[in-house]
Write an enzyme that holds these catalytic residues in place. Structure first.
Site, PDB file in Angstrom:
ATOM      1  N   TYR A 153      56.164  55.699  45.409  1.00 46.83           N
ATOM      2  CA  TYR A 153      56.639  54.642  46.291  1.00 46.83           C
ATOM      3  C   TYR A 153      58.163  54.689  46.409  1.00 46.83           C
ATOM      4  O   TYR A 153      58.864  54.348  45.456  1.00 46.83           O
ATOM      5  CB  TYR A 153      56.190  53.262  45.775  1.00 46.83           C
ATOM      6  CG  TYR A 153      54.685  53.073  45.828  1.00 46.83           C
ATOM      7  CD1 TYR A 153      53.960  53.498  46.941  1.00 46.83           C
ATOM      8  CD2 TYR A 153      53.998  52.488  44.793  1.00 46.83           C
ATOM      9  CE1 TYR A 153      52.587  53.341  47.007  1.00 46.83           C
ATOM     10  CE2 TYR A 153      52.608  52.328  44.845  1.00 46.83           C
ATOM     11  CZ  TYR A 153      51.922  52.754  45.959  1.00 46.83           C
ATOM     12  OH  TYR A 153      50.566  52.602  46.018  1.00 46.83           O
ATOM     13  N   LYS A 184      49.745  59.736  45.750  1.00 46.65           N
ATOM     14  CA  LYS A 184      49.261  58.562  46.470  1.00 46.65           C
ATOM     15  C   LYS A 184      50.427  57.911  47.193  1.00 46.65           C
ATOM     16  O   LYS A 184      51.450  57.585  46.581  1.00 46.65           O
ATOM     17  CB  LYS A 184      48.651  57.578  45.470  1.00 46.65           C
ATOM     18  CG  LYS A 184      48.197  56.287  46.103  1.00 46.65           C
ATOM     19  CD  LYS A 184      47.507  55.414  45.085  1.00 46.65           C
ATOM     20  CE  LYS A 184      47.134  54.100  45.724  1.00 46.65           C
ATOM     21  NZ  LYS A 184      46.449  53.200  44.830  1.00 46.65           N
TER      22      LYS A 184
HETATM   23  P1  FBP Z   1      45.886  48.474  47.429  1.00 52.72           P
HETATM   24  O1  FBP Z   1      44.876  49.339  48.156  1.00 52.72           O
HETATM   25  O2  FBP Z   1      45.319  47.162  47.017  1.00 52.72           O
HETATM   26  O3  FBP Z   1      47.159  48.363  48.220  1.00 52.72           O
HETATM   27  O4  FBP Z   1      46.221  49.227  46.086  1.00 52.72           O
HETATM   28  C1  FBP Z   1      46.953  50.399  46.096  1.00 52.72           C
HETATM   29  C2  FBP Z   1      48.090  50.342  45.103  1.00 52.72           C
HETATM   30  O5  FBP Z   1      48.706  51.595  44.967  1.00 52.72           O
HETATM   31  C3  FBP Z   1      47.686  49.849  43.726  1.00 52.72           C
HETATM   32  O6  FBP Z   1      47.169  50.890  42.926  1.00 52.72           O
HETATM   33  C4  FBP Z   1      48.953  49.237  43.247  1.00 52.72           C
HETATM   34  O7  FBP Z   1      48.731  48.205  42.364  1.00 52.72           O
HETATM   35  C5  FBP Z   1      49.563  48.682  44.494  1.00 52.72           C
HETATM   36  O8  FBP Z   1      49.082  49.457  45.564  1.00 52.72           O
HETATM   37  C6  FBP Z   1      51.059  48.691  44.423  1.00 52.72           C
HETATM   38  O9  FBP Z   1      51.593  48.389  45.682  1.00 52.72           O
HETATM   39  P2  FBP Z   1      52.946  47.598  45.850  1.00 52.72           P
HETATM   40  O10 FBP Z   1      53.844  47.965  44.706  1.00 52.72           O
HETATM   41  O11 FBP Z   1      53.498  48.004  47.178  1.00 52.72           O
HETATM   42  O12 FBP Z   1      52.588  46.155  45.830  1.00 52.72           O
END
Ligand code: FBP
Length: 272
Positions: A153, A184
């Protein structure tokens, strides 16, 4: 000799469990840690309910923290491949995020994991610490025959747009170069741009995060676009387990991810 195989020479068993035919649908449930219980209701707060969805929906893996794995995955050991998250942070620290390792690859392996997961915040002032941890995690995971999955991210003081094609492509590249087998990422809706992101990930497979809950058709459209961009599938959480009909939505999602149906076709079937 140069390895011309599309998949890594080692870790073949984990690879074919989690990515049969190169595609995958993973159910993620680390949001209790990342976001807090506010994402859940009285039913889906129970990890047994999540495991039931994963089992009945025949997901290719469930991705959870070690505590959930040890208390709730045990009974499903042979039926649902497991990915154990090795780091995590709360929602309170998002301006300059860092998430450090709290669980070992060794422990994940003892829990029966096929893979380990780790989140990197590209563009955090502490990205180096996460690179070092994830690089070492990849080495050890690969020695043990486990897949290394990077939740990548772009986020922090150096990031103006978390989902720009440029930032996602940079994240995909860094994850692959550090040793990730799967990366991911969030999907930004730009199919052509995401094709470049997938290209930058090379032989690391790109899986897409589901994001916050949307309408069924919108979510299926996102899935269709993501698959068109060359993604290997989804690691999805809220859009499935916050849904009133998680198994029906799973079936529709599988039609798009594995069977090449359009979102409209899958949605029509879902409405019946
Ligand atoms: P979701 O499909 O609910 O968005 O989950 C994906 C994910 O990668 C989770 O594994 C993680 O907890 C979350 O998104 C983190 O997303 P962010 O930091 O943007 O809230």
């Amino acid at each position: 000799m140069i390895n011309t195989q599309k998949k890594p020479a080692v870790r073949t068993s984990a690879y074919s469990k989690v990515l049969p035919k190169g595609k995958t649908l993973i159910l993620a449930c680390d949001q209790g840690f990342e976001h807090g219980p506010k994402d859940f209701n009285i039913k889906n707060i129970d990890p047994d309910h999540i495991m039931d969805i994963a089992l009945e929906g025949r997901y290719n893996a469930v991705a959870v923290q070690a505590g959930i794995a040890e208390k709730y995955h045990v009974a499903h050991f042979r039926d649902i491949p497991l990915i154990v998250k090795l780091n995590g942070k709360t929602r309170f620290d998002n301006d300059d995020p860092v998430s450090l390792q709290h669980t070992s690859v060794e422990y994940a392996s003892r829990l029966g994991a096929s893979g380990v997961g780790y989140t990197i915040y590209l563009g955090s002032s502490r990205e180096q610490e996460m690179f070092v941890e994830f690089g070492r995690i990849c080495e050890e995971a690969h020695r043990k025959g486990l897949l290394a999955v990077c939740w990548m991210y772009p986020r922090g003081p150096f990031i103006d747009d978390e989902v720009s094609t440029d930032n996602l492509a940079y994240g995909a590249r860094v994850a692959m170069e550090l040793g990730a087998d799967m990366v991911k990422l969030k999907f930004n809706g730009d199919v052509e741009g995401m094709k470049w992101v997938v290209k930058c990930a090379g032989r690391a497979k790109v899986v897409i995060a589901g994001g916050s809950k949307t309408g069924d058709l919108d979510f299926l459209k996102l899935a269709e676009a993501a698959m068109k961009s060359g993604a290997a599938g989804f690691a999805v959480g809220r859009n499935v387990w916050q849904n009133d009909r998680p198994l029906d939505l799973t079936k529709a999602l599988k039609d798009v991810v594995f069977h090449g149906k359009t979102a409209d076709e899958a949605f029509e079937a879902l409405k019946k």
